[in-house]
Design an enzyme around this catalytic site. Structure first.
Site, PDB file in Angstrom:
ATOM      1  CD  GLU A  43      21.131  79.453  78.588  1.00 56.27           C
ATOM      2  OE1 GLU A  43      21.507  80.214  77.679  1.00 56.27           O
ATOM      3  OE2 GLU A  43      20.696  79.897  79.675  1.00 56.27           O
ATOM      4  CG  ASP A  82       8.132  63.498  68.064  1.00 55.65           C
ATOM      5  OD1 ASP A  82       7.214  63.639  67.222  1.00 55.65           O
ATOM      6  OD2 ASP A  82       9.247  63.021  67.785  1.00 55.65           O
TER       7      ASP A  82
END
Length: 155
Positions: free
Chosen positions: A112, A126
């Site tokens: 995680e 991005d």
């Protein structure tokens, strides 16, 4: 011994039902290397798409919670806490993301933490790729873990 395979070599999810719940913590980090225009724009909050670090923080938290959907043998976990923090290195034009994950459970949260830091860095890429497509993401690793049968680990 690999625990994700049965005696016939078939992939299996590890049975954690007999394990004791313990407090567990994992911290992972990774770094994105940018050019000076991106580094300056991020650190002064001037990227057109918005507040890069806050969006990356939220994305990292969301990625942490989706780990079991992305990594086939990970157990869905009731996560107690996720924190995404950033460190800046102006000389290297680098931003390091750190993801800390905590649970009280029967299995660790290393995957995680690694997923959360990866998603945070991918989000920075991005949001900034229009300015610098040559950014590099790397140095992703487990910094430390606490709890569980295998005990504590620190890189």
């Amino acid at each position: 011994m690999f625990t994700h395979f049965d005696e016939k070599g078939n992939a299996v999810m590890v049975d954690v039902s007999a394990k004791t719940e313990t407090n567990r913590v994992a911290v992972a980090q990774g770094t994105i290397y940018t050019n000076s225009a991106v580094y300056d724009a991020i650190t002064t909050n001037r990227i057109e798409k918005g507040d890069v670090l806050n969006v990356a923080r939220v994305a990292g938290i969301m990625g942490t919670k989706k780990t079991a959907e992305l990594i086939p043998m990970c157990h869905p976990l009731l996560i107690s806490k996720v924190a995404i923090d950033f460190e800046f290195d102006a000389a290297a034009l680098a931003i390091t993301a750190l993801c800390t994950v905590k649970i009280s459970g029967k299995t660790g949260v290393e995957m995680e933490a690694l997923t959360g830091v990866s998603v945070a860095l991918l989000t920075i890429y991005d949001m900034c790729k229009a300015v610098d497509k040559a950014m590099k993401i790397g140095d992703i690793f487990l910094v430390e873990k606490q709890g569980g049968k295998s005990g504590n680990y620190k890189a």
